[in-house]
Motif scaffolding. Structure first.
Motif, PDB file in Angstrom:
ATOM      1  N   GLU A 112       7.556   2.813  -6.151  1.00 36.81           N
ATOM      2  CA  GLU A 112       7.554   1.576  -6.932  1.00 36.81           C
ATOM      3  C   GLU A 112       6.218   0.844  -6.799  1.00 36.81           C
ATOM      4  OE1 GLU A 112      11.279  -0.585  -6.703  1.00 36.81           O
ATOM      5  OE2 GLU A 112      10.269  -2.443  -7.251  1.00 36.81           O
ATOM      6  N   GLU A 113       5.711   0.778  -5.572  1.00 38.97           N
ATOM      7  CA  GLU A 113       4.454   0.060  -5.329  1.00 38.97           C
ATOM      8  C   GLU A 113       3.287   0.731  -6.058  1.00 38.97           C
ATOM      9  OE1 GLU A 113       3.313   0.006  -1.221  1.00 38.97           O
ATOM     10  OE2 GLU A 113       1.678  -1.440  -1.556  1.00 38.97           O
ATOM     11  N   ALA A 114       3.247   2.062  -6.020  1.00 35.12           N
ATOM     12  CA  ALA A 114       2.158   2.790  -6.680  1.00 35.12           C
ATOM     13  C   ALA A 114       2.186   2.560  -8.185  1.00 35.12           C
ATOM     14  CB  ALA A 114       2.263   4.285  -6.361  1.00 35.12           C
ATOM     15  N   LEU A 115       3.371   2.579  -8.776  1.00 36.99           N
ATOM     16  CA  LEU A 115       3.475   2.372 -10.225  1.00 36.99           C
ATOM     17  C   LEU A 115       3.041   0.953 -10.590  1.00 36.99           C
ATOM     18  CD1 LEU A 115       4.192   3.268 -13.074  1.00 36.99           C
ATOM     19  CD2 LEU A 115       6.603   2.854 -12.565  1.00 36.99           C
ATOM     20  N   LYS A 116       3.489  -0.026  -9.817  1.00 31.63           N
ATOM     21  CA  LYS A 116       3.090  -1.413 -10.095  1.00 31.63           C
ATOM     22  C   LYS A 116       1.577  -1.588  -9.966  1.00 31.63           C
ATOM     23  CE  LYS A 116       7.420  -3.771  -9.051  1.00 31.63           C
ATOM     24  NZ  LYS A 116       8.193  -4.624  -8.120  1.00 31.63           N
ATOM     25  N   LYS A 117       0.991  -0.982  -8.926  1.00 31.65           N
ATOM     26  CA  LYS A 117      -0.455  -1.126  -8.725  1.00 31.65           C
ATOM     27  C   LYS A 117      -1.244  -0.398  -9.818  1.00 31.65           C
ATOM     28  CE  LYS A 117      -0.872  -2.402  -3.939  1.00 31.65           C
ATOM     29  NZ  LYS A 117      -1.285  -2.119  -2.570  1.00 31.65           N
ATOM     30  N   THR A 118      -0.749   0.758 -10.235  1.00 35.64           N
ATOM     31  CA  THR A 118      -1.397   1.502 -11.323  1.00 35.64           C
ATOM     32  C   THR A 118      -1.413   0.669 -12.598  1.00 35.64           C
ATOM     33  OG1 THR A 118      -0.746   3.640 -10.412  1.00 35.64           O
ATOM     34  CG2 THR A 118      -1.236   3.576 -12.770  1.00 35.64           C
ATOM     35  N   ILE A 119      -0.284   0.057 -12.909  1.00 34.66           N
ATOM     36  CA  ILE A 119      -0.165  -0.762 -14.125  1.00 34.66           C
ATOM     37  C   ILE A 119      -1.118  -1.952 -14.042  1.00 34.66           C
ATOM     38  CG2 ILE A 119       1.388  -2.328 -15.370  1.00 34.66           C
ATOM     39  CD1 ILE A 119       3.682  -0.370 -14.677  1.00 34.66           C
ATOM     40  N   THR A 120      -1.190  -2.577 -12.891  1.00 36.63           N
ATOM     41  CA  THR A 120      -2.023  -3.774 -12.759  1.00 36.63           C
ATOM     42  C   THR A 120      -3.512  -3.425 -12.761  1.00 36.63           C
ATOM     43  OG1 THR A 120      -0.301  -4.443 -11.210  1.00 36.63           O
ATOM     44  CG2 THR A 120      -2.127  -5.943 -11.498  1.00 36.63           C
ATOM     45  N   LEU A 121      -3.854  -2.365 -12.021  1.00 40.69           N
ATOM     46  CA  LEU A 121      -5.267  -2.021 -11.826  1.00 40.69           C
ATOM     47  C   LEU A 121      -5.865  -1.252 -12.993  1.00 40.69           C
ATOM     48  CD1 LEU A 121      -7.605  -2.065  -9.733  1.00 40.69           C
ATOM     49  CD2 LEU A 121      -6.761   0.138  -8.891  1.00 40.69           C
ATOM     50  N   GLY A 122      -5.042  -0.436 -13.658  1.00 34.36           N
ATOM     51  CA  GLY A 122      -5.580   0.409 -14.722  1.00 34.36           C
ATOM     52  C   GLY A 122      -6.283   1.648 -14.195  1.00 34.36           C
ATOM     53  N   GLU A 123      -6.013   1.994 -12.924  1.00 31.82           N
ATOM     54  CA  GLU A 123      -6.500   3.251 -12.345  1.00 31.82           C
ATOM     55  C   GLU A 123      -5.308   3.908 -11.657  1.00 31.82           C
ATOM     56  OE1 GLU A 123      -9.770   2.289  -9.738  1.00 31.82           O
ATOM     57  OE2 GLU A 123     -11.007   1.540 -11.377  1.00 31.82           O
ATOM     58  N   ALA A 124      -5.309   5.259 -11.629  1.00 33.47           N
ATOM     59  CA  ALA A 124      -4.131   5.966 -11.126  1.00 33.47           C
ATOM     60  C   ALA A 124      -4.015   5.865  -9.612  1.00 33.47           C
ATOM     61  CB  ALA A 124      -4.180   7.432 -11.557  1.00 33.47           C
ATOM     62  N   ILE A 125      -2.868   5.374  -9.169  1.00 34.62           N
ATOM     63  CA  ILE A 125      -2.549   5.334  -7.746  1.00 34.62           C
ATOM     64  C   ILE A 125      -1.233   6.075  -7.557  1.00 34.62           C
ATOM     65  CG2 ILE A 125      -1.920   3.832  -5.816  1.00 34.62           C
ATOM     66  CD1 ILE A 125      -3.771   1.716  -7.064  1.00 34.62           C
ATOM     67  N   TYR A 126      -1.294   7.166  -6.824  1.00 37.12           N
ATOM     68  CA  TYR A 126      -0.115   7.984  -6.603  1.00 37.12           C
ATOM     69  C   TYR A 126       0.454   7.719  -5.212  1.00 37.12           C
ATOM     70  CZ  TYR A 126      -2.096  10.566 -10.525  1.00 37.12           C
ATOM     71  OH  TYR A 126      -2.608  10.917 -11.754  1.00 37.12           O
ATOM     72  N   TYR A 127       1.609   8.333  -4.945  1.00 31.76           N
ATOM     73  CA  TYR A 127       2.134   8.353  -3.587  1.00 31.76           C
ATOM     74  C   TYR A 127       2.000   9.780  -3.070  1.00 31.76           C
ATOM     75  CZ  TYR A 127       5.216   8.020   0.419  1.00 31.76           C
ATOM     76  OH  TYR A 127       5.715   8.061   1.699  1.00 31.76           O
ATOM     77  N   SER A 128       1.311   9.936  -1.957  1.00 34.54           N
ATOM     78  CA  SER A 128       1.143  11.269  -1.377  1.00 34.54           C
ATOM     79  C   SER A 128       2.352  11.604  -0.520  1.00 34.54           C
ATOM     80  CB  SER A 128      -0.123  11.307  -0.523  1.00 34.54           C
ATOM     81  OG  SER A 128      -0.086  12.460   0.304  1.00 34.54           O
ATOM     82  N   ARG A 129       3.084  12.640  -0.948  1.00 38.40           N
ATOM     83  CA  ARG A 129       4.285  13.028  -0.186  1.00 38.40           C
ATOM     84  C   ARG A 129       3.917  13.673   1.139  1.00 38.40           C
ATOM     85  NH1 ARG A 129       7.428  16.781  -4.079  1.00 38.40           N
ATOM     86  NH2 ARG A 129       5.312  17.566  -4.247  1.00 38.40           N
ATOM     87  N   SER A 130       2.760  14.368   1.178  1.00 36.44           N
ATOM     88  CA  SER A 130       2.390  15.011   2.452  1.00 36.44           C
ATOM     89  C   SER A 130       1.866  13.986   3.455  1.00 36.44           C
ATOM     90  CB  SER A 130       1.357  16.117   2.213  1.00 36.44           C
ATOM     91  OG  SER A 130       0.254  15.631   1.470  1.00 36.44           O
TER      92      SER A 130
END
Lengths: 157, 157
Positions: B51-69
């Motif tokens: 959820e945090e990564a999606l919100k930050k991506t939307i706000t920032l306009g740059e891709a922020i993923y969640y690294s599962r590893s």
């Protein structure tokens, strides 16, 4: 036709840099699949395959997914007639994701009736204070009620 | 900038046919993300967001993923310089998958050094008896050793 065999995953170099097909299935036995339209490049849908679905897709040349909600193999288009004919199959660096490039006979891949499942965009950046989705595709290709009748909707809340 | 709020998922009609952004995160709190090159349409990678990564991506306009590893937010390109600038964000019918259309500054999205993670194809149909992968992209955009040094390879066997 011979049964397809996948290679065992032995080394990172083998997985990333060799010609060995050694797909990784997750703890549920699934691999995510991205499906794009061969002509337009549009992402049509994202689904999953288990080992059997991937082998059958490779052999048949038509997309066969695994339905997580119905827990069965799902030959896409068998009900609606909107078969996805494979034009290319790609696999990613660590072989835990498949990309299918397909031609859809009938032009739609979305159970809601649109060409693609991704018919809405999310505002971002300076526009992100108001997260109202925008319909990018307005025309449905087919009427889902006519095609699916009373079959349960796959969308889960 | 205001904090983004997602809507609660109430009805199938709301999720599929309204303008409400009501994404579905799986049992691990993740949503799969398909990332394509805005110009070529090529699938660059498939990743996950919480959820945090999606919100930050939307706000920032740059891709922020969640690294599962690594189990952390992962601002793509922060190490390599290959930032993914968002051109469009789409969400699918049942809102359990995100499609990012991006411009990559530097031209590569793959830790192995290729432009796309999907640099190999899988033979299918009549060619499927011999499942030897074919390299579709031969040129690396960068040398991963120079960019990442001794950082652990994210590929897991």
């Amino acid at each position: 036709m011979n049964e397809i065999e996948f290679e065992k995953r032995k080394t990172i170099k083998q997985v990333e840099e060799s010609t060995a097909l050694a797909p990784k299935f997750d703890q549920d036995g699934l691999i995510p699949v991205v499906t794009t339209d061969f002509s337009s490049g549009e992402v049509l849908m994202q689904g999953y395959m288990n080992e059997e679905a991937l082998k059958k897709t490779i052999t048949l040349g038509e997309a066969i997914y695994y339905s997580r909600s119905r827990k069965i193999l799902w030959h896409k288009g068998k009900t609606s007639g909107l078969i996805q004919k494979i034009k290319e199959i790609r696999i990613d660096d660590d072989q835990d994701c498949v990309w299918l490039r397909v031609d859809v006979q009938g032009g739609s891949s979305c159970h809601v009736g649109y060409r693609s499942c991704f018919y809405r965009s999310v505002p971002f950046g300076n526009d992100s204070s108001n997260t109202v989705l925008k319909f990018e595709v307005k025309e449905k290709v087919f009427d889902p009620k006519k095609v699916y009748g009373d079959a349960p909707n796959p969308t889960k809340l």
